[in-house]
Scaffold this active site. Structure first.
Site, short mmCIF file in Angstrom:
data_model
loop_
_atom_site.label_atom_id
_atom_site.label_comp_id
_atom_site.label_asym_id
_atom_site.label_seq_id
_atom_site.Cartn_x
_atom_site.Cartn_y
_atom_site.Cartn_z
N HIS A 196 0.83 -1.20 0.00
CA HIS A 196 0.00 0.00 0.00
C HIS A 196 0.87 1.26 0.00
CE1 HIS A 196 -3.75 2.21 1.30
NE2 HIS A 196 -2.82 3.07 1.69
N GLU A 197 1.80 1.34 0.95
CA GLU A 197 2.60 2.57 1.08
C GLU A 197 3.55 2.75 -0.09
OE1 GLU A 197 1.87 4.84 3.06
OE2 GLU A 197 0.47 3.70 4.32
N HIS A 213 1.81 4.49 -2.83
CA HIS A 213 1.89 5.95 -2.68
C HIS A 213 3.27 6.46 -3.11
CE1 HIS A 213 -1.95 6.48 -0.80
NE2 HIS A 213 -1.65 5.79 0.28
N HIS A 263 3.69 6.46 -6.79
CA HIS A 263 2.86 7.53 -7.35
C HIS A 263 3.63 8.85 -7.29
CE1 HIS A 263 -1.45 9.47 -7.41
NE2 HIS A 263 -0.69 9.88 -8.41
#
Length: 616
Positions: A401-402, A405, A408
Site C-alpha cells: 500500500h505505502e 503511494h 505515485h
C-alpha cells in the site's frame, strides 16, 4: 466454525521465524535530503532571503508576462525548498519522537511556512484582478509561463466566489474561529472524557479509550466483544448532547462559508475546490444502496465462519480467519516486487532500487511514530516510506500500500514540474489500493493449500467491506446532515443519532435479520472524527472502486489500459483529479467502477464458499 491456521502450513515456503536484528539497511537515509544540519540551515537562510525578493513582486504581477513568470517561479522554488525542509524535519521526528532537536526543527519549518504564506498572500488577489483575458494573453506570449497554466486556471476559477477586499478581510478575521467544533471535539474525546473500565472474561480490567476499543472489539470471546461495545458507546451516549453541538457547529460553519462564497450548498463548495461533480458522491451512495445485498451476503458468510447463529454488530470486527504466518521483511519485499510485475519493468526496477537504497524506515522502535506513511515532499530527491513492520501479513499489505503511494509520488515528480506534481487525495488512494489487489493476486497464485487461500481471501474481503461499504455509509450520513443544516434545520445530538441509526441499520440489513444492532450503538457517529473534515471519507470508497476497475482492465489485457493507468500516476496534479481519473478510463460518476468492486467482492465470496463447501 472458527478457522485457525498454524505456521506449519507455510513452513516450507516461509521457513522458521527468527529473531530480528535491525541493520542500517533497514533505516531510511535522510542524508539524501540534507547530509548535515548545516545544509538544512543553509536552505532555511536561502528561503529567508527569498522572502524579500518575493515582497518586491507585490503590486507588479500584472506588469508583463516575464514579471509574472519570474514571480511565480520564485514562489514555486520557495515552496519546493520548504517542502524538502519539512520532509526532513518531519521524518527526523517520525523516526524518534523523543528527540527535542527534531521537534524544534519542525517548529522552525512551521514558522518559515507561516512567513511564506504571509509573504505570498498578495498573489491570488492580484491574479484575480488581472482577469482571465490578460492571463491568457500572457500565457500566449510567454511559452515558459505555460508551466503555471493549470495553477493559474485554478486561481481564476475562484473569481465568482471571491469577495471584494473588505469582504475577504472580514472572512479572514472570522477564520480565527474556524474548526472550533473540531477543537472542542478533540479535547473532549482525547483528554476530558473519563473512559470506562471493563473487566474481560480473562479477569483483565482495561480502560476502554478509543485505542483500547479498536483492539478489544476484535476479542475472540463474544461476551467480551459485547461488553466492550456496550460500555464504549454508552460513554458516547452520555456526551451525546455536547458532541451534537460540536458537530452541528461544524455543519453551520460550512453552511456560512458556502453562503458567503456564493455556493448553493456545502457539498458543492467543498467538492468545487477540486472540481469534483456532486454526482460522484450521489452515484457512490446510490450504487452502495443498490448493492447492499452483497454486503448482507458478506455478513451472513461472516456469521457462518465465526460460528455465530444470530449475527450482531459486535461480531463484525473479529478476524474471519486466524493464522500465525510469518513474513520476514526480506520476504515481504520480494512478494511486493513480484506482485507489481504487471506494472512493467521500469516500475519494478524503481521500487526495487528504492527498497535497496534506503528509502524506507522499516521496523518499530521505542519513540518511533506509529502507523505507516509515504511522503514525496522531497521533489528533487525521492519518496520516503515509514513502516512499523511486524512480520505479519498485514505488514506485507501495508508495505504494498505505502509503496503504491511512494511510486505515485516518484512517477509524478519525475514527469511533472513542481507546481503540478502534488496530487489530490481523490487520486492518492487509487495507487495504494491497486497495489494491494496485485498483492492478493500474487498470494493466491502461490497459495498451496485451501487454508492459505482462506487466509488471504478473508483478509481482503474484510478490507473491502471496511474501505468501501463503511466509508460510503459515512458519506451518506454526511450528505444527509449537511443538506439539513444547509436548509436551516436544527440538529441535536439525539437527531444525529436517529439519522445515523436509520442508515446504519439499513446498511447492515437489521430489518431483514442480517445483523442485529442495539439502538445504544447508534451513537457511533460521535466516535468518527472524520466528520469534522467535511466530505473527505467518500474518497476512500471512490478510490478503491476506481482501482478495482483499473485492475480489471489491466489484468484483462484491455488495450492501452496499463499505459492509461501509469499515465494517471505520472499526471500528478496537472489537472483536476476527477478528470484525470476519467481520462485514464474510469468515470466515478457512473456505476461501472462500483459494480466492478462489488463483482470483486462476490468473486472472493464465491471462492471462500467453495472452499468451505469442500469441508462439510
Amino acid at each position: 466454525m472458527r478457522l485457525c491456521l498454524t505456521a506449519a502450513l507455510l513452513a516450507a515456503f516461509l521457513g522458521a521465524a527468527t529473531a530480528r536484528a535491525e541493520s542500517p539497511a533497514d533505516r531510511w537515509n535522510l542524508a539524501d535530503l540534507y547530509p548535515t544540519q548545516a545544509a538544512w540551515d543553509a536552505d532555511a537562510a536561502k528561503l529567508e532571503s527569498q522572502l524579500a525578493e518575493l515582497a518586491r513582486c507585490k503590486g507588479h504581477l500584472a506588469d508583463n508576462a516575464a514579471r509574472l513568470r519570474l514571480c511565480l517561479d520564485l514562489r514555486a522554488d520557495m515552496t519546493k525548498r520548504l517542502y524538502r525542509m519539512g520532509t526532513f524535519a518531519g521524518e527526523q521526528l517520525a523516526e524518534d519522537t523523543g528527540v527535542p532537536a527534531s521537534l524544534a526543527l519542525g517548529q522552525r519549518t512551521d514558522l518559515l511556512e507561516n512567513k511564506l504564506v504571509e509573504a505570498s498572500a498578495f498573489v491570488e488577489p492580484e491574479i484575480l484582478r488581472m482577469g482571465a483575458r490578460k492571463v491568457a494573453q500572457y500565457l500566449a506570449g510567454d511559452r515558459a509561463l505555460g508551466v503555471h497554466r493549470f495553477p493559474l486556471e485554478r486561481i481564476l476559477r475562484a473569481a465568482p466566489h471571491t469577495l471584494d477586499d473588505a469582504g475577504e478581510a472580514l472572512v479572514a478575521k472570522f477564520g480565527l474561529m474556524n474548526s472550533a467544533g473540531q477543537s472542542a471535539y478533540s479535547i473532549l474525546t482525547d483528554a476530558d472524557i473519563p473512559w470506562p473500565k471493563v473487566k474481560l472474561s480473562t479477569g483483565e480490567e482495561i480502560t476502554l479509550d478509543p485505542s483500547a476499543y479498536t483492539k478489544y472489539r476484535e476479542a475472540a470471546n463474544r461476551d467480551d466483544r459485547k461488553r466492550v461495545m456496550d460500555a464504549f458507546f454508552a460513554t458516547f451516549r452520555t456526551y451525546e448532547r455536547t458532541l451534537g453541538v460540536t458537530l452541528y457547529s461544524q455543519l453551520k460553519q460550512d453552511k456560512v462559508y458556502s453562503s458567503v462564497r456564493k455556493y448553493p450548498d456545502s457539498i458543492t463548495r467543498v467538492l468545487d475546490d477540486n472540481r469534483i461533480p456532486v454526482a460522484v458522491i450521489d452515484t457512490l451512495i446510490a450504487q452502495t444502496t443498490a448493492n447492499l445485498p452483497t454486503l448482507h451476503r458478506y455478513f451472513r458468510l461472516r456469521a457462518k465462519m465465526l460460528g455465530v447463529k444470530d449475527m450482531s454488530y459486535f461480531d463484525i470486527y473479529p478476524p474471519l480467519v486466524h493464522g500465525d504466518f510469518k513474513f520476514p521483511l526480506a520476504l515481504g519485499r520480494q512478494l511486493t516486487i513480484e506482485a507489481v510485475a504487471p506494472l512493467g519493468k521500469d516500475y519494478v526496477q524503481t521500487m526495487s532500487s528504492g527498497l535497496e537504497h534506503r528509502w524506507m524506515d522499516a521496523y518499530p522502535r521505542p519513540h518511533k511514530q506509529s502507523g505507516a506513511h509515504a511522503t514525496g515532499g522531497g521533489y528533487d530527491v525521492h519518496p520516503f516510506v515509514l513502516m512499523n513492520y511486524n512480520d505479519d501479513y498485514e505488514s506485507v499489505t501495508t508495505l504494498a500500500h505505502e509503496w503504491g503511494h511512494a511510486m505515485h509520488s516518484y512517477l509524478a515528480n519525475r514527469a511533472q514540474p513542481f507546481v503540478t506534481s502534488q496530487y489530490a487525495t481523490f487520486t492518492a488512494e487509487i495507487a495504494s489500493t491497486f497495489n494491494e489487489e496485485l498483492l492478493l493476486d500474487r498470494m493466491l497464485k502461490a497459495a498451496k493449500t485451501d487454508d492459505e487461500r482462506l487466509y488471504y481471501l478473508g483478509t481482503s474481503l474484510e478490507g473491502l467491506r471496511a474501505t468501501f461499504f463503511r466509508q460510503a455509509m459515512f458519506a451518506e450520513f454526511e450528505r444527509n446532515v449537511h443538506a439539513r443544516a444547509d436548509r436551516g434545520e436544527p440538529l441535536t445530538g439525539d437527531a444525529l443519532t436517529k439519522t445515523y441509526c436509520e442508515i446504519l441499520k439499513r446498511h447492515h440489513g437489521t430489518a431483514e435479520g442480517v445483523v442485529a444492532i442495539d439502538d445504544a450503538y447508534c451513537t457511533e457517529w460521535a466516535y468518527i472524527p472524520h466528520f469534522y473534515n467535511s466530505f473527505y471519507v467518500y474518497q476512500y470508497s471512490t478510490s478503491i472502486a476506481a482501482s478495482s476497475l483499473f485492475a480489471q482492465q489491466v489484468a484483462g489485457g484491455e488495450k492501452g489500459a496499463l499505459d492509461r493507468y501509469l499515465g494517471l500516476l505520472r499526471a500528478g496534479g496537472s489537472n483536476y483529479p476527477y478528470e484525470l481519473v476519467m481520462a485514464a478510463g474510469v468515470d466515478l460518476a457512473t456505476p461501472a467502477p462500483y459494480q466492478a468492486l462489488v463483482a470483486r467482492m462476490n468473486r472472493i465470496m464465491d471462492e471462500i464458499e467453495a472452499i468451505l463447501a469442500k469441508r462439510k
